[in-house]
Every structure is written in C-alpha cells, then in structure tokens.
Design a protein around this motif. Structure first.
Motif, PDB file in Angstrom:
ATOM      1  N   ILE A   1       0.850  -1.183   0.000  1.00 34.35           N
ATOM      2  CA  ILE A   1       0.000   0.000   0.000  1.00 34.35           C
ATOM      3  C   ILE A   1       0.887   1.235   0.000  1.00 34.35           C
ATOM      4  O   ILE A   1       1.701   1.445   0.902  1.00 34.35           O
ATOM      5  CB  ILE A   1      -0.948   0.016   1.208  1.00 34.35           C
ATOM      6  N   LEU A   2       0.747   2.044  -1.047  1.00 33.92           N
ATOM      7  CA  LEU A   2       1.560   3.240  -1.219  1.00 33.92           C
ATOM      8  C   LEU A   2       0.936   4.422  -0.495  1.00 33.92           C
ATOM      9  O   LEU A   2      -0.240   4.399  -0.130  1.00 33.92           O
ATOM     10  CB  LEU A   2       1.709   3.567  -2.707  1.00 33.92           C
ATOM     11  N   SER A   3       1.714   5.462  -0.335  1.00 35.55           N
ATOM     12  CA  SER A   3       1.213   6.708   0.227  1.00 35.55           C
ATOM     13  C   SER A   3       0.896   7.664  -0.909  1.00 35.55           C
ATOM     14  O   SER A   3       1.637   7.745  -1.892  1.00 35.55           O
ATOM     15  CB  SER A   3       2.258   7.339   1.152  1.00 35.55           C
ATOM     16  N   SER A   4      -0.219   8.382  -0.788  1.00 34.77           N
ATOM     17  CA  SER A   4      -0.601   9.315  -1.849  1.00 34.77           C
ATOM     18  C   SER A   4       0.409  10.443  -2.013  1.00 34.77           C
ATOM     19  O   SER A   4       0.463  11.090  -3.055  1.00 34.77           O
ATOM     20  CB  SER A   4      -1.983   9.908  -1.546  1.00 34.77           C
ATOM     21  N   SER A   5       1.239  10.671  -0.991  1.00 31.06           N
ATOM     22  CA  SER A   5       2.239  11.741  -1.068  1.00 31.06           C
ATOM     23  C   SER A   5       3.574  11.262  -1.631  1.00 31.06           C
ATOM     24  O   SER A   5       4.452  12.066  -1.904  1.00 31.06           O
ATOM     25  CB  SER A   5       2.466  12.344   0.321  1.00 31.06           C
ATOM     26  N   SER A   6       3.740   9.943  -1.804  1.00 30.74           N
ATOM     27  CA  SER A   6       5.016   9.414  -2.326  1.00 30.74           C
ATOM     28  C   SER A   6       4.749   8.219  -3.214  1.00 30.74           C
ATOM     29  O   SER A   6       5.138   7.094  -2.899  1.00 30.74           O
ATOM     30  CB  SER A   6       5.955   9.043  -1.174  1.00 30.74           C
ATOM     31  N   THR A   7       4.053   8.471  -4.319  1.00 33.02           N
ATOM     32  CA  THR A   7       3.661   7.375  -5.215  1.00 33.02           C
ATOM     33  C   THR A   7       4.851   6.706  -5.885  1.00 33.02           C
ATOM     34  O   THR A   7       4.770   5.558  -6.321  1.00 33.02           O
ATOM     35  CB  THR A   7       2.711   7.901  -6.297  1.00 33.02           C
ATOM     36  N   GLY A   8       5.967   7.401  -5.993  1.00 27.47           N
ATOM     37  CA  GLY A   8       7.122   6.830  -6.687  1.00 27.47           C
ATOM     38  C   GLY A   8       7.976   5.942  -5.814  1.00 27.47           C
ATOM     39  O   GLY A   8       8.917   5.289  -6.290  1.00 27.47           O
ATOM     40  N   VAL A   9       7.677   5.908  -4.492  1.00 24.93           N
ATOM     41  CA  VAL A   9       8.475   5.098  -3.562  1.00 24.93           C
ATOM     42  C   VAL A   9       7.804   3.748  -3.380  1.00 24.93           C
ATOM     43  O   VAL A   9       6.674   3.665  -2.910  1.00 24.93           O
ATOM     44  CB  VAL A   9       8.617   5.813  -2.200  1.00 24.93           C
ATOM     45  N   ALA A  10       8.499   2.684  -3.762  1.00 27.30           N
ATOM     46  CA  ALA A  10       7.947   1.337  -3.637  1.00 27.30           C
ATOM     47  C   ALA A  10       9.080   0.367  -3.357  1.00 27.30           C
ATOM     48  O   ALA A  10      10.191   0.496  -3.885  1.00 27.30           O
ATOM     49  CB  ALA A  10       7.217   0.932  -4.910  1.00 27.30           C
ATOM     50  N   THR A  11       8.824  -0.618  -2.482  1.00 26.82           N
ATOM     51  CA  THR A  11       9.844  -1.618  -2.152  1.00 26.82           C
ATOM     52  C   THR A  11       9.723  -2.859  -3.024  1.00 26.82           C
ATOM     53  O   THR A  11      10.707  -3.536  -3.283  1.00 26.82           O
ATOM     54  CB  THR A  11       9.723  -2.012  -0.668  1.00 26.82           C
ATOM     55  N   LYS A  12       8.505  -3.171  -3.478  1.00 27.25           N
ATOM     56  CA  LYS A  12       8.292  -4.339  -4.332  1.00 27.25           C
ATOM     57  C   LYS A  12       8.484  -3.974  -5.805  1.00 27.25           C
ATOM     58  O   LYS A  12       8.387  -2.808  -6.183  1.00 27.25           O
ATOM     59  CB  LYS A  12       6.866  -4.877  -4.154  1.00 27.25           C
ATOM     60  N   ASP A  13       8.742  -4.979  -6.627  1.00 25.03           N
ATOM     61  CA  ASP A  13       8.775  -4.774  -8.072  1.00 25.03           C
ATOM     62  C   ASP A  13       7.385  -4.366  -8.551  1.00 25.03           C
ATOM     63  O   ASP A  13       6.380  -4.937  -8.128  1.00 25.03           O
ATOM     64  CB  ASP A  13       9.204  -6.054  -8.794  1.00 25.03           C
ATOM     65  N   ARG A  14       7.337  -3.405  -9.430  1.00 24.02           N
ATOM     66  CA  ARG A  14       6.048  -2.908  -9.915  1.00 24.02           C
ATOM     67  C   ARG A  14       5.529  -3.800 -11.041  1.00 24.02           C
ATOM     68  O   ARG A  14       6.184  -3.975 -12.060  1.00 24.02           O
ATOM     69  CB  ARG A  14       6.198  -1.472 -10.411  1.00 24.02           C
ATOM     70  N   ARG A  15       4.315  -4.347 -10.840  1.00 24.92           N
ATOM     71  CA  ARG A  15       3.695  -5.175 -11.876  1.00 24.92           C
ATOM     72  C   ARG A  15       2.290  -4.688 -12.225  1.00 24.92           C
ATOM     73  O   ARG A  15       1.803  -4.907 -13.318  1.00 24.92           O
ATOM     74  CB  ARG A  15       3.631  -6.646 -11.426  1.00 24.92           C
ATOM     75  N   GLY A  16       1.638  -4.048 -11.300  1.00 19.76           N
ATOM     76  CA  GLY A  16       0.286  -3.524 -11.520  1.00 19.76           C
ATOM     77  C   GLY A  16      -0.159  -2.782 -10.284  1.00 19.76           C
ATOM     78  O   GLY A  16       0.337  -3.037  -9.175  1.00 19.76           O
TER      79      GLY A  16
END
Length: 743
Positions: free
Chosen positions: A421-436
């Motif tokens: 679950i991402l934060s609306s203020s930091s959409t570009g920060v993610a720890t998992k690989d992005r798939r969808g």
C-alpha cells in the motif's frame, strides 16, 4: 483563445499523435506548454508522437524553440522516446516534414491529408456544427422548409486558432488572382479574410480582397460575376447540394470556382472542401433533409416548430409541462443501495471548501466498510483485480485508506501476494517490483482524485495494468462520466485499464445544494431586521441555533427546519421509494433527502427507454414539479426534501401557464398555516423559507393570499417570517404598531 489549434490523430503505427497547428509567425511558448500539459492531465499517459504544423515563415523560430524546450522537462513534459515532428505549409496549403526533432516518425502527403481531415472532423464535432432540434421539435427555415437538423458553419468559427486552421484547409482552393469572393453567409467572412491574409503573408504579396454576401437561396439573383478568373463563390454548407447547382446555372462559373466548405449531400456539385457525412452518421437518415410544410413527417407527428432567421434563433413560446413523481421513479438499483445505506448515518451535508453551499457526503464507515458488507467488495475484487497487482494507492481520506486495506486483505485471501500500500504523497516510492497497481477511492464525484493519481503514476508505473476501484460513484448518470471512463481506461496501444465501482448513485454532478446557503443568508437578515414585537427569547434562540447549524456540516436530523413545536421532521412508515419495512426511529433526514435528490437527478437524464427525460429543460421545453407531488407525499420530511433537492426552475409556478399549480400550492400552504400544530402543517416553515429565499416562486396573487393570513393566529416565529414571502424588506421603515401576537 490560444495560439495553437490542437487535436489527436491516429494511425496503425502510432496509435495516438497530438497535433498542434498555428498560422502565427511568432512562437507563443506559454500556449504550447499549456496544451501539452493539459493533454497529459486529460487521462492519456502521453501521446506517442507530437506533430507541430507551422507556416513556412515560422519554421526556423519554431525549430529553435522546440529544440530548447526538449532539453528541459519543466518545459516539455514528454518521454525521450516520443517522436516530435516539425512540419510546415506553404501558400498553397501543401504540408511537408521540415524536421524530425526526436524519435522516429515518417509522414507523407497521404498522412497530412488524413491529419487535416481528422482536425476538421474534430472541430466540427467539438463545436457541434450539426444542430439537432430537441425531442418533439424541428426547425423551420427562412424559406419555410422544415428539417430536424442542419449544418451551421458559424459554430466552427468561434476561436481564432480554429479559424486559422480552416484558413489552412482553404488555401489549396484559392486562386492566384482573386479579387472578389461571394459568400452565402456573412458568418464565414472572417474565414475568407484569414485565408487570404495568410496566403498574402506567405507569398509576401499584399492581397486586397472584396467579400460580398448573396444571402443564400433568397439572394442568388444578386450574383453578378463579371470576371470568372478573379471571382469565386464560397458556400458555407449544403445538405442537398442544390445551392451549388443553382449558383452554377446562374453564374456559369467552372466547378473549381464554386467551393462548398462542408457538404452532407450524397451527390455534391462543384468543389467540396470537406465531406461532412461522417459527422452525421449517428443521426437518422431524414434528419438533415428538408421538406415543405405540407409534406413534413415531423409536423404529422405533432412536433413543434422552432423558427430561425439567418444566424439568429427566434425561439417559439416554451411549453411548460408538470411532472409527477411515481413509485417506479426509484430504480431497483436505488432501492437496493438505500436498503444498505439507510439508518446508518451515511449521509451528511458538508460545506464546500472553495465555493458557497453544501455537498452531499456519503460516509462508508457503517455501510460499505462494515464487516457485514465485505461480500460486495470481495465480489468486485474477484471479478476485476488482476493477479499481477503488486501495489495499491489509496486517494486522500481515511475511508479510502480503510477500503484500500480491505482490498489488500481480499487479494491476499485469494492466495496472491499481499500488495504494498503506497502513500498518496510518495507514489514513486515502492519496495516491491512494480507489476500492476490498484487506485482506491471510497467515493468519487468528479473523478478528479482518480485523474490526479493517474498523472502521479504515469512515470513509476508507465503502461502497467491499472485498476480504478471506487466504493461509491455519486454521479453515475452524469454526462461527464463517459469521458472520465474513457480517460481512465485509455492506455495507448496496451490493454485498457479497468474502472469498477461497488455501489452507484445518481446525484447532481456539481453536488452543490444551495438551499442551505440561501437559508443562512435569510436567517441572518431576519435576525437583523426583526421588529421588537417578535424579538422574544424563543424566536431569537431558534434563529441563532439554526444559524449555528448552517455554519457547519449538517448531520443526522438537522437537514430540515423543525415544526412549530420545534420537533424534528420524521419519516412515517411505507415510504414509496424504499423496499421492505424500516424502523422509523433509526431513519435520518439525510436518508430521505438522498433518495429524493437521486430520483430527481435520474429524471433529468435521458435513459435508454426514454430519450426525453421527465424533467427535460430546453429553451423550447420546460418541466416543473407538479403541485400534485406536495399533496401525494404529505410527510413533511418528503415535502422538505423535494423543496431542497429541486432546482429553482423546477419549482417556478409564477408563469401564467402554471397558474393552476401556483393556486394549489398556495391553498396547501394556507391549510398548513391553519393547522401548523398538526402533522398536516409540520413542514410549513420549510415552505415559507422556500418562498422567502425564492427557491420556490408562486404567482403574486397567491403570495398575497398567503401573506394575508391573520398573524395573530400564528406563533411569533411564523408571523415574523410570513411577510418575507412577498417582500424582500418587509420591515423597512414600518412602525412597530401591529397587534401583539401570542407566543
């Protein structure tokens, strides 16, 4: 107004090309940037190519400006692999590629022909150049011919950049030695001037052109062509092709000197710039055909005439029809959603942050987000959420965050990895690989939160699967919803994104109810103007308490004014628009108001079964709520909901054609005043305030009857309010000498 005309063009190799065209010699950077940025925000991730078309004398400046902008993401927000092509046109309107500034894109003459056609088609459709009469109406032309629709070129000549684009389209048809142009309508004179001015600038020759209108069919006899090599005729539009034929017989001009801008004729004569038949594919075959009055098929069906003369419309007297709400007005979907949401404090009126008025808010805490309603969310997750989902982005708000957590739980319950679950203020920060990604909103109105999220995710998630998941859609029938859906689903050449909703309601698109704001202004005025004879502690306390309520969010049973015993309006058993029994003590005023507001809004929108809505409004067709609605629904809470949810024009009974409804409502209010202490009169204060704030209007004779009711038979609050029904300043410069009235 902008320096650039812009539109989209598609072909197989490049599914989505943004085209910007200008006739100006100077580059206007601000307009260029604004168009590209707004195109990004519109919902498309980005165009696959950017095509800029400029006059030949602006090519060098444009190339230099674009090259400079490409080096700054702040100036040109496009990916590095987006093709950017600069094309130029000459005095004959021939377009060629000047430079490919970025990426790869090959364009030939056929492509530019298709681009020009796409731009013309977009202009005609976006400006609604094909005018269609509303249901039950048709047009009568100055020559007394009848039709249901017609092509009006003037609609496509509103903005300067649009006129400039059509000037480019017209360039190939202009002669080298033209001195005079005959036009059928003065509305296209600006286009002719623009085309010759553009041609003169590109050839560096001063062009002096004379333009004269021959006023279409009725003025063909004025056509007196002296020199065919220096004169031409320009016709704005033709549906039958007969006007170019008449002009040809009259003038003996060759075909290339009789030019029609837009033609919808199957067999056009002369030279046609744009075959506009594609713009009328959705219309019935007879719509653009003209008939004599004696042979008119619409007259035989009882259709009303709308008279127009030249470029101006002279509207016939509008028909005013009453509408009575029936039990079937509540759709099965509305009944189902109200059974789920009623009695759970789901509806409140929240003050708008940016504009006056209140909006209807739907609280999901004890409804959709309650544990016993998980099945509906689970079903939507199973049917719509891709297995590739790796992330969830909730929009702003605690309800959205809670719904996002529930969606994550349901995905995990299916045996899939739990999304991050991402934060609306930091959409570009993610720890998992992005798939969808799934974008979650508890409720949506305009859909702006989804569009903002789409923009934020464009870079980190590119074209990866994107699912828009909403708990409640408050405007499911709004006209903009189709555009919103297309924007959100658009994914260039990839598979479409997904949009899904658990529950849907139908509320006014703006979600702005002004009745409470007008009431606040009214009570402030009453408090300031109140004569001493009415200024008791009980009256003042009532007014001050109501003002405090109106200055905050309105919840539970504070939606409506109380009865004269200061008891809240309550719903009695057997509400026609709900299924199954209910406990009247648990029902809140917001439940009833939301139901009535949804029914009225659904009656304003066309449906598949009925093209003309029950509450249709147009310059030629007006609908009011029948006075019968206030006698059939005699619960004060339902009457108050109708008064608050209706638009003022739906409660306008002052016209002579609605005199009978005004009289009936006037009689009803008099009975309410007479029995204000009984159930029959419980909503009397709501009616008086509706009249005083002009939410409802009656004929003056009926207002005078109401105001003449003996004030000594009324509580002081009603007596104080009553004069405002007729006058805005009833206590201005009046002596305080009326007989004292009992409390």
């Amino acid at each position: 107004m902008s320096a650039f005309y812009h539109f989209h063009w598609t072909r197989d190799e490049h599914a989505d090309c943004l085209v910007l065209m200008t006739t100006l010699a100077d580059f206007v950077q601000h307009d260029f940037m604004e168009i590209v940025d707004q195109d990004l925000i519109s919902g498309n991730p980005y165009p696959e190519a950017l095509i800029v078309i400029v006059p030949a004398d602006a090519a060098q400046e444009m190339k230099s400006a674009l090259t400079g902008m490409m080096g700054s993401e702040a100036l040109l927000r496009l990916p590095n692999d987006t093709a950017i092509v600069l094309a130029t046109f000459d005095e004959r309107g021939k377009i060629v590629v000047s430079d490919v500034l970025q990426g790869e894109l090959t364009l030939g003459s056929e492509d530019f022909t298709a681009i020009v056609r796409a731009g013309t088609l977009y202009l005609v459709k976006s400006r609604e150049a094909v005018l269609e009469a509303p249901p039950g109406h048709h047009f009568v032309h100055p020559k007394r011919k009848h039709s249901r629709a017609f092509f009006r070129t003037a609609n496509a000549l509103i903005q300067g950049e649009e006129i400039g684009f059509l000037a480019l389209v017209l360039l190939p048809y202009l002669g080298e030695a033209d001195e005079k142009v005959w036009v059928d309508s003065s509305s296209i004179a600006a286009l002719v001037y623009a085309a010759y001015a553009l041609k003169g600038r590109l050839t560096k020759k001063i062009t002096c052109i004379q333009i004269q209108s021959f006023l279409s069919y009725e003025g063909v006899d004025r056509l007196q062509v002296q020199d065919p090599s220096k004169e031409l005729v320009l016709i704005s539009a033709t549906a039958s092709g007969s006007l170019p034929e008449i002009v040809a017989r009259k003038t003996r001009l060759p075909e290339d000197r009789i030019i029609t801008l837009f033609s919808t004729s199957k067999q056009p004569s002369g030279t046609v710039v744009f075959d506009a038949r594609e713009t009328i594919r959705g219309l019935e075959p007879l719509m653009l055909e003209t008939f004599d009055a004696t042979q008119c098929p619409w007259c035989r069906d009882g259709s009303r005439l709308i008279t127009f003369v030249g470029d101006q419309f002279l509207a016939d007297a509008a028909v005013v029809l009453p509408y009575t709400i029936v039990e079937t007005a509540a759709s099965p979907a509305l009944r189902a959603i109200m059974q789920k949401y009623r009695a759970h404090k789901a509806f409140s009126l929240r003050l708008h942050r940016e504009r006056p008025g209140h909006g209807l808010f739907v609280d999901l805490q004890y409804t959709l987000l309650a544990e016993n309603n998980r099945a509906a969310i689970r079903k939507m997750v199973q049917r719509n959420i891709p297995a590739s989902t790796s992330h969830i982005l909730p929009t702003e708000g605690k309800d959205s965050e809670q719904l996002a957590a529930i969606v994550a739980d349901e995905i995990e319950a299916l045996g899939l990895p739990r999304p991050e679950i991402l934060s609306s203020s930091s959409t570009g920060v993610a720890t998992k690989d992005r798939r969808g990604v799934v974008i979650v909103a508890a409720t949506i109105g305009s859909g702006q939160s989804f569009q903002d999220a789409s923009r934020d995710l464009r870079t980190p998630f590119k074209n990866l699967p994107r699912t828009y998941f909403a708990g409640v859609n408050k405007h499911s029938l709004a006209e903009y919803q189709g555009t919103l859906l297309k924007d959100l689903e658009h994914n260039n050449r990839e598979h479409k994104h997904i949009f899904c909703v658990v529950d849907a309601m139908t509320l006014p698109h703006e979600n702005q109810f002004s009745s409470w704001e007008k009431e606040l202004t009214f009570w402030r005025k009453v408090k300031a103007d109140l004569p001493e004879r009415y200024k008791t502690s009980k009256v003042v306390s009532f007014i001050e308490r109501r003002i405090r309520i109106l200055l905050r969010d309105i919840v539970e049973n504070d939606f409506f004014l109380t009865n004269t015993a200061e008891l809240q309006l309550e719903l009695r058993p057997s509400f026609a628009f709900w299924d199954s029994a209910y406990d009247t003590k648990t029902i809140k005023q917001g439940d009833v108001f939301a139901t009535i507001a949804s029914i009225l809004e659904s009656r304003r929108k066309p449906s598949k079964a009925k093209s003309s809505p029950d509450l249709a409004q147009s310059p030629f067709h007006l609908t009011i709520l029948s006075s019968e609605n206030f006698t059939r629904f005699n619960d004060g809470i339902i009457q108050a909901s109708l008064l608050r949810a209706a638009f003022p024009h739906e409660l306008s009974y002052a016209h002579t054609t609605t005199a009978n409804h005004s009289a009936k409502i006037g009689h009803l209010i008099l009975k309410m005043l007479e029995r204000h202490a009984e159930n029959q009169g419980e909503a009397v204060l709501e009616f008086l305030v509706a009249l005083a704030t002009r939410q409802m209007t009656l004929a003056t004779v009926d207002l005078e009857r109401i105001v003449s009711f003996p004030k000594n038979k009324l509580p002081k609050l009603l007596a104080a309010v009553l004069p405002y029904v007729l006058e805005d300043e009833p206590y201005a410069e009046t002596a305080d000498s009326e007989t004292e009235v009992p409390a």
